[in-house]
Design a protein around this motif. Sequence first.
Motif, PDB file in Angstrom:
ATOM      1  N   SER A 255      28.320   3.906  88.776  1.00 39.19           N
ATOM      2  CA  SER A 255      27.827   4.780  89.844  1.00 39.19           C
ATOM      3  C   SER A 255      28.836   5.878  90.152  1.00 39.19           C
ATOM      4  N   ASN A 256      28.323   6.984  90.705  1.00 38.96           N
ATOM      5  CA  ASN A 256      29.235   8.016  91.212  1.00 38.96           C
ATOM      6  C   ASN A 256      28.794   8.401  92.616  1.00 38.96           C
ATOM      7  N   VAL A 257      29.701   9.012  93.345  1.00 39.29           N
ATOM      8  CA  VAL A 257      29.506   9.279  94.768  1.00 39.29           C
ATOM      9  C   VAL A 257      28.282  10.150  95.017  1.00 39.29           C
ATOM     10  N   THR A 258      28.109  11.191  94.230  1.00 34.71           N
ATOM     11  CA  THR A 258      26.976  12.108  94.440  1.00 34.71           C
ATOM     12  C   THR A 258      25.646  11.395  94.273  1.00 34.71           C
ATOM     13  N   GLU A 259      25.515  10.621  93.188  1.00 34.50           N
ATOM     14  CA  GLU A 259      24.260   9.903  92.933  1.00 34.50           C
ATOM     15  C   GLU A 259      23.963   8.891  94.042  1.00 34.50           C
ATOM     16  N   VAL A 260      24.989   8.165  94.465  1.00 37.09           N
ATOM     17  CA  VAL A 260      24.795   7.160  95.511  1.00 37.09           C
ATOM     18  C   VAL A 260      24.353   7.822  96.812  1.00 37.09           C
ATOM     19  N   GLY A 261      24.992   8.935  97.151  1.00 38.12           N
ATOM     20  CA  GLY A 261      24.621   9.643  98.378  1.00 38.12           C
ATOM     21  C   GLY A 261      23.163  10.046  98.396  1.00 38.12           C
ATOM     22  N   PHE A 262      22.683  10.582  97.290  1.00 41.84           N
ATOM     23  CA  PHE A 262      21.275  10.994  97.213  1.00 41.84           C
ATOM     24  C   PHE A 262      20.331   9.791  97.215  1.00 41.84           C
ATOM     25  N   MET A 282      37.591   5.698 105.238  1.00 42.37           N
ATOM     26  CA  MET A 282      38.010   6.063 103.884  1.00 42.37           C
ATOM     27  C   MET A 282      36.847   6.795 103.231  1.00 42.37           C
ATOM     28  N   THR A 283      37.117   7.505 102.146  1.00 42.32           N
ATOM     29  CA  THR A 283      36.046   8.206 101.442  1.00 42.32           C
ATOM     30  C   THR A 283      35.282   7.221 100.560  1.00 42.32           C
ATOM     31  N   PRO A 284      34.066   7.580 100.137  1.00 41.32           N
ATOM     32  CA  PRO A 284      33.330   6.706  99.215  1.00 41.32           C
ATOM     33  C   PRO A 284      34.084   6.424  97.925  1.00 41.32           C
ATOM     34  N   LEU A 285      34.811   7.422  97.409  1.00 36.25           N
ATOM     35  CA  LEU A 285      35.552   7.235  96.159  1.00 36.25           C
ATOM     36  C   LEU A 285      36.690   6.239  96.336  1.00 36.25           C
ATOM     37  N   VAL A 286      37.409   6.342  97.446  1.00 41.98           N
ATOM     38  CA  VAL A 286      38.492   5.389  97.717  1.00 41.98           C
ATOM     39  C   VAL A 286      37.927   3.981  97.850  1.00 41.98           C
ATOM     40  N   TYR A 287      36.789   3.866  98.549  1.00 43.35           N
ATOM     41  CA  TYR A 287      36.149   2.560  98.690  1.00 43.35           C
ATOM     42  C   TYR A 287      35.769   1.990  97.322  1.00 43.35           C
ATOM     43  N   LYS A 288      35.205   2.825  96.462  1.00 46.49           N
ATOM     44  CA  LYS A 288      34.784   2.384  95.126  1.00 46.49           C
ATOM     45  C   LYS A 288      35.988   1.888  94.318  1.00 46.49           C
ATOM     46  N   LYS A 289      37.080   2.661  94.335  1.00 42.88           N
ATOM     47  CA  LYS A 289      38.284   2.272  93.586  1.00 42.88           C
ATOM     48  C   LYS A 289      38.878   0.984  94.143  1.00 42.88           C
ATOM     49  N   LYS A 290      38.855   0.851  95.464  1.00 45.38           N
ATOM     50  CA  LYS A 290      39.390  -0.348  96.108  1.00 45.38           C
ATOM     51  C   LYS A 290      38.601  -1.590  95.700  1.00 45.38           C
ATOM     52  N   GLU A 291      37.290  -1.488  95.659  1.00 48.34           N
ATOM     53  CA  GLU A 291      36.451  -2.620  95.288  1.00 48.34           C
ATOM     54  C   GLU A 291      36.608  -2.963  93.812  1.00 48.34           C
ATOM     55  N   MET A 292      36.823  -1.968  92.970  1.00 50.19           N
ATOM     56  CA  MET A 292      37.017  -2.216  91.552  1.00 50.19           C
ATOM     57  C   MET A 292      38.325  -2.978  91.328  1.00 50.19           C
TER      58      MET A 292
END
Length: 296
Positions: A255-262, A282-292
Amino acid sequence: MQIKDFKVDENLKELTSHRTVVMPVACYETKISNNINGKIPLHWHDEIQLILILKGEAMVQINEDKLSVNEGNGIFINSGCLHSAEDLSGDCIYICLNVSPHFLLPQELFSSYIYPYIQATNLPYIRIDRNNSWGKNIIDTIVEINKLINENSPFFEINITSLLTFIWKQLIRNGFKLEYSQTEAEKHKRVKEMLNWIHLHYAQKISLCDIAKAGKLSNSECCRYFKKILKTTPINYLINYRIQKSLLLLQEPDSNVTEVGFKVGFNSTSYFIEKFRKSMNMTPLVYKKKEMVNEI
């Protein structure tokens, strides 16, 4: 640490099966911060619920009321009431006991000693204070039921049924005063209808007028209902719900931030990032990296 996704349907009704193998009863210990949102989101179920705080402190919302419950004390939440929980101490652990109202007493006694109380509009919750003798009795009994379920000893089901009857008798004798208001019942029905509509259509373009129409209310009445019961505006609730729905999508590897937002209803990536940061710090990207990193 295991992160749990709290499942509800489009009506905010919890999807968890509240039963042991043979009984419509569930009793378990839970840590609020282990939920994917860091809190127990707004939901409801047909079962009555008894909560006992084992450690820390929680802020519990039941319908429009918010109250803190600290270590050693508890709360009764009536059937069908909207409720949520947030961790005030950072380490809150509690026992959660869910019971079908039909299991509390023999069916012959249901209409006299159960139905009037679960239908009463003035009884969304009751504080259970261990400093009161009847409150301590209930708290000790919750602990005993939890122990019996965990030990799975012979005839534990019979022991639990008698203990549940004891709890209900304590509540009837000490905590319940019956009232019923058709206005109150209708108010909460309309709120559930509006939340249901949001949960079905959150990914689409939604206006205040759309939400109000789902509850058969004017825009001003809709705002008043949300403010009183949910302590927020209809649009802020929609935004926060979209962000909650984005969390699982962001954890998907591709997933990427733009697609998820839409996908969750934001028509602007920058607006999604702005609102996500405000809600999650935190930003969506930071959250994604943190969860990974947590999954490695």
